[in-house]
Motif scaffolding. Structure first.
Motif, PDB file in Angstrom:
ATOM      1  N   PRO A 168       4.357   1.290  -1.993  1.00  0.00           N
ATOM      2  CA  PRO A 168       3.333   0.510  -2.251  1.00  0.00           C
ATOM      3  C   PRO A 168       2.685   0.600  -4.134  1.00  0.00           C
ATOM      4  O   PRO A 168       2.277   1.650  -4.103  1.00  0.00           O
ATOM      5  CB  PRO A 168       2.156   0.517  -1.543  1.00  0.00           C
ATOM      6  N   ILE A 170      -0.091   0.396  -6.586  1.00  0.00           N
ATOM      7  CA  ILE A 170      -1.626   1.316  -7.157  1.00  0.00           C
ATOM      8  C   ILE A 170      -2.298   1.810  -5.562  1.00  0.00           C
ATOM      9  O   ILE A 170      -3.039   0.815  -5.110  1.00  0.00           O
ATOM     10  CB  ILE A 170      -2.244   0.336  -7.358  1.00  0.00           C
ATOM     11  N   GLN A 171      -1.237   2.578  -5.274  1.00  0.00           N
ATOM     12  CA  GLN A 171      -1.550   3.232  -4.127  1.00  0.00           C
ATOM     13  C   GLN A 171      -2.832   3.942  -3.290  1.00  0.00           C
ATOM     14  O   GLN A 171      -3.749   3.769  -2.202  1.00  0.00           O
ATOM     15  CB  GLN A 171      -0.827   4.337  -3.785  1.00  0.00           C
ATOM     16  N   PHE A 173      -5.449   1.790  -4.122  1.00  0.00           N
ATOM     17  CA  PHE A 173      -6.244   0.421  -4.065  1.00  0.00           C
ATOM     18  C   PHE A 173      -6.740   0.323  -2.471  1.00  0.00           C
ATOM     19  O   PHE A 173      -5.532   0.667  -1.904  1.00  0.00           O
ATOM     20  CB  PHE A 173      -6.229  -0.891  -5.041  1.00  0.00           C
ATOM     21  N   ASP A 175      -6.247  -1.856   0.995  1.00  0.00           N
ATOM     22  CA  ASP A 175      -4.758  -3.541   0.968  1.00  0.00           C
ATOM     23  C   ASP A 175      -5.064  -4.926   0.723  1.00  0.00           C
ATOM     24  O   ASP A 175      -4.364  -5.266  -0.423  1.00  0.00           O
ATOM     25  CB  ASP A 175      -4.834  -3.138   2.832  1.00  0.00           C
ATOM     26  N   THR A 177      -7.609  -5.290  -2.356  1.00  0.00           N
ATOM     27  CA  THR A 177      -7.338  -5.804  -3.760  1.00  0.00           C
ATOM     28  C   THR A 177      -5.805  -5.193  -4.017  1.00  0.00           C
ATOM     29  O   THR A 177      -5.380  -6.536  -5.156  1.00  0.00           O
ATOM     30  CB  THR A 177      -7.951  -4.260  -4.104  1.00  0.00           C
ATOM     31  N   ARG A 178      -5.261  -5.115  -3.083  1.00  0.00           N
ATOM     32  CA  ARG A 178      -3.551  -4.799  -3.637  1.00  0.00           C
ATOM     33  C   ARG A 178      -3.110  -5.837  -3.167  1.00  0.00           C
ATOM     34  O   ARG A 178      -1.826  -6.671  -4.438  1.00  0.00           O
ATOM     35  CB  ARG A 178      -2.689  -3.579  -2.352  1.00  0.00           C
ATOM     36  N   HIS A 179      -3.318  -6.800  -2.837  1.00  0.00           N
ATOM     37  CA  HIS A 179      -2.356  -7.839  -1.876  1.00  0.00           C
ATOM     38  C   HIS A 179      -3.266  -9.082  -3.083  1.00  0.00           C
ATOM     39  O   HIS A 179      -1.986 -10.172  -3.473  1.00  0.00           O
ATOM     40  CB  HIS A 179      -3.852  -8.167  -0.687  1.00  0.00           C
ATOM     41  N   GLN A 313     -11.612  -2.542  -8.330  1.00  0.00           N
ATOM     42  CA  GLN A 313     -11.655  -2.312  -6.958  1.00  0.00           C
ATOM     43  C   GLN A 313     -12.455  -0.811  -7.403  1.00  0.00           C
ATOM     44  O   GLN A 313     -12.837  -0.369  -8.212  1.00  0.00           O
ATOM     45  CB  GLN A 313     -10.203  -0.981  -7.049  1.00  0.00           C
TER      46      GLN A 313
END
Length: 373
Positions: A168, A170-171, A173, A175, A177-179, A313
């Protein structure tokens, strides 16, 4: 003060350490292979062509009493307290700060690595040579890869950009924020493929930008100093090199091996407090004061997603995500403010030693005790 400190490396950690020591009357000799300071946090902009120059003069950042020495350190003789440079110069020191920083990890043939200045220039030239429709591949899933991909996509809207990430993006961060980051990348026309790229089988693209991580110089290992598996100088919680009380380490090329510090990543937000603390501990030793354990942490981290988009984040002190995050133009503006503040903090330390402060780290159990100077 009849004391000489040699600082190896003039990145974020090195210049902060140099300013803090020089402001207290220590003679400082700052060793740099480059003639200007590189803002590494802006190299994605330089690579994509949205920033003309990611460097600034050292004279605009440093205490006026600091002596610049241009060259590359080749060997550290800890027993005699001497550093040999590539130009055959030899520097004697009372105290040494090892802050040589990081560079690109092993870069395969056919790829360019924009995470340091020597690779960002060729990457910039490669992008400029593209024809409309030529694809761009960005290999890596961390902050550097995402920022390079986003900046490139906005600067070259007629060239499709694909991120190849082994996991994934930016691991660290959350979920959610990543989305949000993935939605921004999608709006910019960037494809994200979760797959491992082998060095001998690069993606089919007109430009391959290699952003898989940092490597460090092998100077510490070659000099017989204790290092970790990655070649970083091993230091204790007081930032002293293992078994070498006259050598302190800071920044990307040093790692605290005492328990409880594995949360610290290779970022300028880690390097600057380490550089300041290393200098402070030299000053404390000279004053006969006990040395506190290093204590630095985080409050948030921004990622640029082009000139008009970004994500923030919010973080716990130990570099783990909070539920709060911010996206869009406001996050992009905050990222720009923080980039400018970084230089302001360095200049502030040049004007007044001890001016720079930073967030506290996570609580450790049991708490480390003070060490005798």
């Amino acid at each position: 003060m009849d004391t000489t400190a040699v600082i190896l490396g003039a990145g974020y950690a090195g210049v902060m350490a140099a300013n803090r020591l020089a402001g207290q009357g220590v003679r400082v000799r700052l060793v740099s292979p480059e003639r200007r300071f590189t803002e590494r946090i802006r190299l994605h902009e330089f690579t994509a062509g949205t920033r003309a120059d990611p460097t600034v003069p050292f004279s605009s950042l440093l205490h006026p009493d600091i002596e610049m020495v241009y060259g590359v350190a080749e060997d550290i003789d800890a027993a005699s307290r001497r550093v040999a440079l590539s130009n055959e110069a030899v520097l004697d020191y009372d105290w040494l700060v090892y802050a040589v920083g990081s560079g690109n990890s092993s870069v395969p043939a056919g790829a360019e690595a924009p995470s340091c200045l020597s690779g960002a220039g060729p990457a910039r030239d490669k992008l400029r040579s593209l024809k409309p429709g030529d694809p761009v591949a960005v290999v890596g899933g961390g902050l550097t890869a995402v920022e390079v991909a986003a900046e490139t996509a906005h600067a070259y809207p007629h060239n499709p950009v694909t991120i190849y990430a082994a996991g994934p993006v930016i691991q660290h961060f959350s979920d959610s924020t990543r989305h949000g980051v993935l939605r921004s990348l999608e709006r910019a026309g960037i494809s994200v493929r979760q797959e491992m790229v082998e060095a001998d089988r690069l993606p089919e693209a007109a430009a391959v930008l290699w952003c898989t991580g940092f490597g460090v110089p092998d100077l510490a290992a070659r000099s017989g100093l204790a290092v970790d598996a990655a070649g970083r100088l091993a230091v204790d919680s007081r930032l002293r090199a293992v078994g070498r009380e006259r050598i302190f380490g800071a920044g990307d090329a040093a790692v605290i091996t005492d328990p409880g510090y594995s949360y610290l990543p290779q970022t300028c937000a880690t390097a600057m407090p380490m550089g300041a603390e290393a200098a402070s501990n030299i000053l404390r030793t000279l004053a006969g004061e006990p040395l506190p354990p290093h204590n630095s942490g985080f409050q948030g981290q921004c990622v640029s997603l082009g000139r008009q988009d970004g994500a923030l984040q919010f973080l716990h002190a130990g570099y783990t995500p909070r539920r709060i995050h911010l996206h869009g133009r406001a996050a992009a503006m905050l990222k720009e403010v923080l980039c400018r503040m970084t230089l302001k903090w360095i200049r502030g330390e040049a004007k007044r030693s001890g001016a720079y402060t930073w967030p506290a780290g996570p609580r450790m159990t049991p708490a480390p005790a003070l060490a005798e100077a």
